[in-house]
Design a protein around this motif. Structure first.
Motif, PDB file in Angstrom:
ATOM      1  N   GLY A  61       0.656  -1.303  -0.298  1.00 16.38           N
ATOM      2  CA  GLY A  61      -0.016  -0.048   0.117  1.00 16.38           C
ATOM      3  C   GLY A  61       0.742   1.484  -0.134  1.00 16.38           C
ATOM      4  O   GLY A  61       0.462   2.252  -0.614  1.00 16.38           O
ATOM      5  N   PHE A  62       2.085   1.277   0.628  1.00 16.81           N
ATOM      6  CA  PHE A  62       2.833   2.314   0.754  1.00 16.81           C
ATOM      7  C   PHE A  62       3.444   2.440  -0.634  1.00 16.81           C
ATOM      8  O   PHE A  62       3.820   3.766  -1.054  1.00 16.81           O
ATOM      9  CB  PHE A  62       3.995   2.174   1.914  1.00 16.81           C
ATOM     10  CG  PHE A  62       4.927   3.310   1.916  1.00 16.81           C
ATOM     11  CD1 PHE A  62       4.648   4.340   2.278  1.00 16.81           C
ATOM     12  CD2 PHE A  62       6.470   2.782   1.465  1.00 16.81           C
ATOM     13  CE1 PHE A  62       5.614   5.537   2.254  1.00 16.81           C
ATOM     14  CE2 PHE A  62       7.316   4.007   1.475  1.00 16.81           C
ATOM     15  CZ  PHE A  62       7.015   5.292   1.926  1.00 16.81           C
ATOM     16  N   THR A  63       4.038   1.306  -1.296  1.00 15.96           N
ATOM     17  CA  THR A  63       4.621   1.277  -2.510  1.00 15.96           C
ATOM     18  C   THR A  63       3.841   1.830  -3.647  1.00 15.96           C
ATOM     19  O   THR A  63       4.152   2.854  -4.133  1.00 15.96           O
ATOM     20  CB  THR A  63       5.045   0.028  -2.969  1.00 15.96           C
ATOM     21  OG1 THR A  63       5.666  -0.523  -2.049  1.00 15.96           O
ATOM     22  CG2 THR A  63       5.878  -0.004  -4.363  1.00 15.96           C
ATOM     23  N   LEU A  64       2.354   1.586  -3.583  1.00 11.89           N
ATOM     24  CA  LEU A  64       1.399   2.290  -4.552  1.00 11.89           C
ATOM     25  C   LEU A  64       1.351   3.791  -4.216  1.00 11.89           C
ATOM     26  O   LEU A  64       1.241   4.613  -5.241  1.00 11.89           O
ATOM     27  CB  LEU A  64       0.143   1.387  -4.360  1.00 11.89           C
ATOM     28  CG  LEU A  64      -0.981   1.998  -5.131  1.00 11.89           C
ATOM     29  CD1 LEU A  64      -0.779   2.057  -6.605  1.00 11.89           C
ATOM     30  CD2 LEU A  64      -2.383   1.302  -4.640  1.00 11.89           C
ATOM     31  N   ALA A  65       1.037   4.134  -2.979  1.00 11.05           N
ATOM     32  CA  ALA A  65       0.888   5.438  -2.647  1.00 11.05           C
ATOM     33  C   ALA A  65       2.181   6.122  -3.130  1.00 11.05           C
ATOM     34  O   ALA A  65       1.972   7.562  -3.457  1.00 11.05           O
ATOM     35  CB  ALA A  65       0.506   5.844  -1.141  1.00 11.05           C
ATOM     36  N   LEU A 135      11.361  -3.844 -12.288  1.00  8.12           N
ATOM     37  CA  LEU A 135      10.190  -3.353 -12.241  1.00  8.12           C
ATOM     38  C   LEU A 135       9.669  -3.982 -10.909  1.00  8.12           C
ATOM     39  O   LEU A 135       9.628  -5.409 -10.834  1.00  8.12           O
ATOM     40  CB  LEU A 135       9.109  -4.043 -13.377  1.00  8.12           C
ATOM     41  CG  LEU A 135       7.713  -3.440 -13.391  1.00  8.12           C
ATOM     42  CD1 LEU A 135       7.738  -1.797 -13.654  1.00  8.12           C
ATOM     43  CD2 LEU A 135       7.002  -3.977 -14.520  1.00  8.12           C
ATOM     44  N   VAL A 136       9.128  -3.418 -10.121  1.00  7.04           N
ATOM     45  CA  VAL A 136       8.510  -3.484  -8.621  1.00  7.04           C
ATOM     46  C   VAL A 136       7.092  -3.220  -8.407  1.00  7.04           C
ATOM     47  O   VAL A 136       6.489  -3.710  -7.520  1.00  7.04           O
ATOM     48  CB  VAL A 136       9.202  -3.127  -7.600  1.00  7.04           C
ATOM     49  CG1 VAL A 136      10.913  -3.608  -7.553  1.00  7.04           C
ATOM     50  CG2 VAL A 136       9.472  -1.413  -7.567  1.00  7.04           C
ATOM     51  N   ALA A 137       6.442  -2.194  -9.360  1.00  6.02           N
ATOM     52  CA  ALA A 137       5.031  -2.091  -9.131  1.00  6.02           C
ATOM     53  C   ALA A 137       4.710  -1.313 -10.326  1.00  6.02           C
ATOM     54  O   ALA A 137       5.243  -0.626 -11.042  1.00  6.02           O
ATOM     55  CB  ALA A 137       5.027  -0.966  -7.959  1.00  6.02           C
ATOM     56  N   THR A 138       3.337  -1.715 -10.693  1.00  2.57           N
ATOM     57  CA  THR A 138       2.892  -1.045 -11.734  1.00  2.57           C
ATOM     58  C   THR A 138       1.269  -0.566 -11.483  1.00  2.57           C
ATOM     59  O   THR A 138       0.797  -1.396 -10.573  1.00  2.57           O
ATOM     60  CB  THR A 138       2.538  -1.669 -13.093  1.00  2.57           C
ATOM     61  OG1 THR A 138       1.958  -2.944 -12.730  1.00  2.57           O
ATOM     62  CG2 THR A 138       4.107  -2.020 -13.674  1.00  2.57           C
ATOM     63  N   CYS A 139       0.495   0.408 -12.104  1.00  2.00           N
ATOM     64  CA  CYS A 139      -0.875   0.401 -11.769  1.00  2.00           C
ATOM     65  C   CYS A 139      -1.190   1.438 -13.066  1.00  2.00           C
ATOM     66  O   CYS A 139      -0.532   2.320 -13.446  1.00  2.00           O
ATOM     67  CB  CYS A 139      -1.122   1.070 -10.417  1.00  2.00           C
ATOM     68  SG  CYS A 139      -1.309   2.853 -10.373  1.00  2.00           S
ATOM     69  N   LYS A 140      -2.595   1.246 -13.606  1.00  3.42           N
ATOM     70  CA  LYS A 140      -3.074   2.249 -14.166  1.00  3.42           C
ATOM     71  C   LYS A 140      -4.027   3.217 -13.247  1.00  3.42           C
ATOM     72  O   LYS A 140      -4.753   2.660 -12.540  1.00  3.42           O
ATOM     73  CB  LYS A 140      -4.149   1.460 -15.251  1.00  3.42           C
ATOM     74  CG  LYS A 140      -3.581   0.919 -16.298  1.00  3.42           C
ATOM     75  CD  LYS A 140      -4.384   0.218 -17.290  1.00  3.42           C
ATOM     76  CE  LYS A 140      -3.735  -0.488 -18.451  1.00  3.42           C
ATOM     77  NZ  LYS A 140      -4.495  -1.038 -19.213  1.00  3.42           N
ATOM     78  N   ARG A 141      -4.006   4.537 -13.544  1.00  3.00           N
ATOM     79  CA  ARG A 141      -4.632   5.434 -12.719  1.00  3.00           C
ATOM     80  C   ARG A 141      -5.442   6.361 -13.535  1.00  3.00           C
ATOM     81  O   ARG A 141      -4.866   6.817 -14.758  1.00  3.00           O
ATOM     82  CB  ARG A 141      -3.766   6.455 -11.878  1.00  3.00           C
ATOM     83  CG  ARG A 141      -4.506   7.436 -11.123  1.00  3.00           C
ATOM     84  CD  ARG A 141      -3.420   8.124 -10.239  1.00  3.00           C
ATOM     85  NE  ARG A 141      -2.363   8.804 -10.731  1.00  3.00           N
ATOM     86  CZ  ARG A 141      -2.380  10.088 -10.603  1.00  3.00           C
ATOM     87  NH1 ARG A 141      -3.427  10.980 -10.282  1.00  3.00           N
ATOM     88  NH2 ARG A 141      -1.378  10.779 -11.296  1.00  3.00           N
TER      89      ARG A 141
END
Length: 154
Positions: A61-65, A135-141
């Protein structure tokens, strides 16, 4: 205003964000405790010694934020109306205390708002990499973004 107006964005445009961040034990423990997450993965070093990872993981959650937060200055600061959602959030590799991340953002889609003529909807792809360029994290926003204001005649 550091962000970009909706009508100044282009599909395929990539932002390489200058901010990099080394993740600390304090970051991880504070975020985990503030969000009332009791997972041993983030809080119990002795427990994690007996796992495949051998140490505590940084809270995803911290990584995403953090990944999204790092992107704000060059993309949406002062031009965002609302965050509409995060989709396809993935964490292909774990992060540990002491890892440093960098972030890049790509504009995937742009569409005019049908109900808000001064705004448009943008879809970003955020990607975070560790210090080894893994690559450690991805997201579409998706977000509602202001268009550049029309100048009024004096």
């Amino acid at each position: 205003m550091a962000g970009v107006w909706f009508d100044e964005l282009e599909v395929g445009q990539v932002f390489h964000h200058a901010i990099r961040r080394t993740l600390t034990e304090t970051d991880n423990v504070m975020f985990t405790c503030m969000t009332h997450n009791p997972a041993l993965l983030h809080l119990d070093e002795e427990y994690m010694k007996g796992t495949d990872f051998g140490q505590r993981l940084v809270n995803s959650g911290f990584t995403l934020a953090l990944m999204v937060g790092i992107s704000v200055n060059e993309t949406t600061l002062g031009t965002a109306v609302a965050n509409l959602g995060w989709d396809e959030v993935r964490f292909p590799k774990p992060l540990f205390h002491g890892d440093t991340i960098r972030v890049e953002t790509e504009v995937l889609e742009l569409r005019e708002s049908k109900s808000r003529p001064t705004q448009g909807i943008v879809t970003f792809q955020h990607r975070a990499f560790n210090q080894h360029d893994e690559l450690v994290a991805t997201c579409k926003r998706s977000g509602l973004q202001l268009k550049k204001p029309v100048e009024q005649a004096p």
